[in-house]
Design a protein around this motif. Structure first.
Motif, mmCIF file in Angstrom:
data_model
loop_
_atom_site.group_PDB
_atom_site.id
_atom_site.type_symbol
_atom_site.label_atom_id
_atom_site.label_comp_id
_atom_site.label_asym_id
_atom_site.label_seq_id
_atom_site.Cartn_x
_atom_site.Cartn_y
_atom_site.Cartn_z
ATOM 1 N N ILE A 4 -17.156 1.016 14.867
ATOM 2 C CA ILE A 4 -15.996 0.634 14.052
ATOM 3 C C ILE A 4 -14.702 0.851 14.817
ATOM 4 C CG2 ILE A 4 -17.172 1.146 11.883
ATOM 5 C CD1 ILE A 4 -15.437 3.705 11.716
ATOM 6 N N LYS A 5 -13.673 0.094 14.411
ATOM 7 C CA LYS A 5 -12.330 0.217 14.985
ATOM 8 C C LYS A 5 -11.439 0.851 13.932
ATOM 9 C CE LYS A 5 -12.864 -4.094 15.479
ATOM 10 N NZ LYS A 5 -12.680 -5.558 15.626
ATOM 11 N N LEU A 6 -10.839 1.981 14.284
ATOM 12 C CA LEU A 6 -10.053 2.786 13.361
ATOM 13 C C LEU A 6 -8.579 2.732 13.706
ATOM 14 C CD1 LEU A 6 -9.656 5.086 11.208
ATOM 15 C CD2 LEU A 6 -10.190 6.699 13.069
ATOM 16 N N GLY A 7 -7.741 2.436 12.724
ATOM 17 C CA GLY A 7 -6.298 2.418 12.931
ATOM 18 C C GLY A 7 -5.674 3.753 12.564
ATOM 19 N N ASP A 41 -16.234 10.610 19.360
ATOM 20 C CA ASP A 41 -17.303 9.956 18.600
ATOM 21 C C ASP A 41 -17.507 8.576 19.212
ATOM 22 O OD1 ASP A 41 -18.902 8.560 16.758
ATOM 23 O OD2 ASP A 41 -18.094 9.670 15.045
ATOM 24 N N PRO A 42 -18.643 8.332 19.850
ATOM 25 C CA PRO A 42 -18.860 7.048 20.520
ATOM 26 C C PRO A 42 -18.925 5.860 19.570
ATOM 27 C CG PRO A 42 -20.896 8.326 20.444
ATOM 28 C CD PRO A 42 -19.797 9.232 19.984
ATOM 29 N N ASP A 43 -19.066 6.120 18.270
ATOM 30 C CA ASP A 43 -19.146 5.030 17.300
ATOM 31 C C ASP A 43 -17.770 4.575 16.797
ATOM 32 O OD1 ASP A 43 -21.897 4.941 17.393
ATOM 33 O OD2 ASP A 43 -22.149 6.361 15.732
ATOM 34 N N ILE A 44 -16.712 5.258 17.235
ATOM 35 C CA ILE A 44 -15.365 4.934 16.754
ATOM 36 C C ILE A 44 -14.436 4.656 17.927
ATOM 37 C CG2 ILE A 44 -13.383 5.745 15.409
ATOM 38 C CD1 ILE A 44 -15.246 7.615 13.915
ATOM 39 N N ARG A 45 -13.662 3.604 17.802
ATOM 40 C CA ARG A 45 -12.597 3.298 18.758
ATOM 41 C C ARG A 45 -11.284 3.321 17.993
ATOM 42 N NH1 ARG A 45 -9.982 -1.482 20.994
ATOM 43 N NH2 ARG A 45 -9.388 -1.106 23.172
ATOM 44 N N CYS A 46 -10.302 4.043 18.519
ATOM 45 C CA CYS A 46 -9.022 4.210 17.822
ATOM 46 C C CYS A 46 -7.931 3.331 18.412
ATOM 47 C CB CYS A 46 -8.557 5.671 17.907
ATOM 48 S SG CYS A 46 -9.587 6.834 17.034
ATOM 49 N N ALA A 47 -6.983 2.981 17.564
ATOM 50 C CA ALA A 47 -5.787 2.257 17.999
ATOM 51 C C ALA A 47 -4.608 2.754 17.177
ATOM 52 C CB ALA A 47 -5.958 0.751 17.814
ATOM 53 N N LEU A 63 -9.051 -4.507 12.719
ATOM 54 C CA LEU A 63 -9.474 -3.133 12.502
ATOM 55 C C LEU A 63 -10.475 -3.116 11.349
ATOM 56 C CD1 LEU A 63 -5.991 -1.341 12.574
ATOM 57 C CD2 LEU A 63 -7.684 -1.360 14.422
ATOM 58 N N ASP A 64 -11.438 -2.228 11.425
ATOM 59 C CA ASP A 64 -12.384 -2.072 10.331
ATOM 60 C C ASP A 64 -11.873 -1.086 9.290
ATOM 61 O OD1 ASP A 64 -14.557 -3.706 11.466
ATOM 62 O OD2 ASP A 64 -14.663 -2.125 12.982
ATOM 63 N N LEU A 65 -11.055 -0.146 9.740
ATOM 64 C CA LEU A 65 -10.655 0.973 8.907
ATOM 65 C C LEU A 65 -9.281 1.443 9.340
ATOM 66 C CD1 LEU A 65 -11.916 2.992 6.764
ATOM 67 C CD2 LEU A 65 -12.617 4.385 8.723
ATOM 68 N N GLY A 66 -8.461 1.903 8.392
ATOM 69 C CA GLY A 66 -7.143 2.391 8.747
ATOM 70 C C GLY A 66 -6.516 3.206 7.638
ATOM 71 N N LEU A 67 -5.506 3.971 7.997
ATOM 72 C CA LEU A 67 -4.767 4.754 7.026
ATOM 73 C C LEU A 67 -3.349 4.214 6.938
ATOM 74 C CD1 LEU A 67 -6.810 6.883 8.620
ATOM 75 C CD2 LEU A 67 -5.775 8.469 7.024
ATOM 76 N N ILE A 203 -18.143 4.115 7.952
ATOM 77 C CA ILE A 203 -16.891 4.147 7.201
ATOM 78 C C ILE A 203 -16.986 5.157 6.050
ATOM 79 C CG2 ILE A 203 -15.450 2.804 5.617
ATOM 80 C CD1 ILE A 203 -15.998 0.377 7.486
ATOM 81 N N GLU A 204 -18.114 5.158 5.365
ATOM 82 C CA GLU A 204 -18.283 6.083 4.241
ATOM 83 C C GLU A 204 -18.382 7.523 4.721
ATOM 84 O OE1 GLU A 204 -21.633 4.511 2.109
ATOM 85 O OE2 GLU A 204 -20.362 3.153 0.913
#
Length: 290
Positions: A4-7, A41-47, A63-67, A203-204
């Protein structure tokens, strides 16, 4: 390849977000002049993405996920149908508010008085819809910053600005006419990402652990030793999720009590416990609470 890509919101929320992830179990290392922080965490890439743009990028699937804030989700109204808002509460007793502000000597006393006026704000789309829903026609223009100064100098009749306590607004000789929106941080996910079992599970996981960390910030654990004959009196003083944990000490005349309480209640609770006969009272902070 990351799952997943996390913002991560760049700017004022950046440090607090990284601290929250650390408490939740992820170490994020922001690097100077770099928009892609490292995460363990190899399953997450941040931006790093501005909070104002987060909803749009999540909606597009960049992005798949963000705050981001509820305010910026509402501002990106055209994108909302592609966003899944996950449960995510703000651990704060002082929520941020978008408020209508005028000069202290302004004749504007209510929302209705904005008809035909000029308003400056960063939250243009939301403000226009808010006024339109109430049948009020006014000119709303985007403010690039120093928004308070525009109304102080008479460049506009009113502004819509974000605040917590309102102290800065009052310090500028301004007056709050009305609250338009109470906002808080939300964790949002792309709907298509949530349809993929592997990405949904990740994500969950993130949502669960962030929620656990936030919940723990509002609670503390209290532990104390009590005489057996004072047990019922002390139990009545101890709020808990179900009931306090009670265990015998080596001295059978004494018991150990342990429970979870609201952090703000401790200053009143400890003196009551002491007066009721408790000894060895300990308070310790939690990192996660599920």
């Amino acid at each position: 390849m990351s799952l997943i890509k996390l913002g991560i919101p760049k700017g004022s929320l950046e440090e607090a977000t990284i601290d929250l992830f650390a408490q939740a179990g992820w170490r994020i290392a922001a690097r100077a002049r770099h928009y892609y922080p490292e995460i363990d965490d190899p399953d997450i890439r941040c931006a790093l993405i501005r909070a104002q743009e987060m909803a749009a990028y999540v909606a597009r699937g960049t992005l798949d996920l963000g705050l981001t804030g509820l305010d910026w989700i509402l501002e990106s109204r055209a994108e909302v149908e592609e966003i899944c808002t996950l449960t995510y509460s703000k651990a704060s007793n002082q929520p941020s508010r978008w408020v209508l502000v005028v000069r202290e000597d302004s004749p504007i006393q209510s929302i209705a008085d904005l008809a035909g006026k000029k308003i400056a704000t960063e939250l243009v789309g939301f403000t226009e819809r808010y006024l339109a829903e109430r049948g009020i026609k006014a000119a709303v223009e985007f403010s690039w910053g120093a928004t308070e100064a525009k109304v102080v100098e008479g460049l506009v009749d009113a502004i819509v600005e974000i605040t917590e306590t309102g102290s800065t607004i009052r310090a500028h000789g301004l007056r709050i006419v009305a609250d338009l929106l109470v906002t808080e941080t939300r964790l949002i996910a792309n709907r298509r990402a949530m349809e993929d079992p592997a990405r949904r599970a990740k994500i969950e996981q993130v949502a669960l652990m962030l929620q656990a960390a936030l919940r723990a910030r509002q609670k503390v654990a209290i532990k104390c030793n009590v005489p057996a004959e004072r047990l019922e009196t002390l139990v009545d003083l101890l709020p808990s999720l179900h009931a306090p944990t009670v265990s015998h000490l080596y001295d059978r005349e004494w018991l150990a009590l342990e429970t979870i309480v609201d952090a703000h209640a401790v200053r009143d609770l400890i003196p009551k416990l002491r007066a009721a006969g408790a000894e060895g009272i300990l308070e310790y902070h939690l990192t996660k609470m599920v």
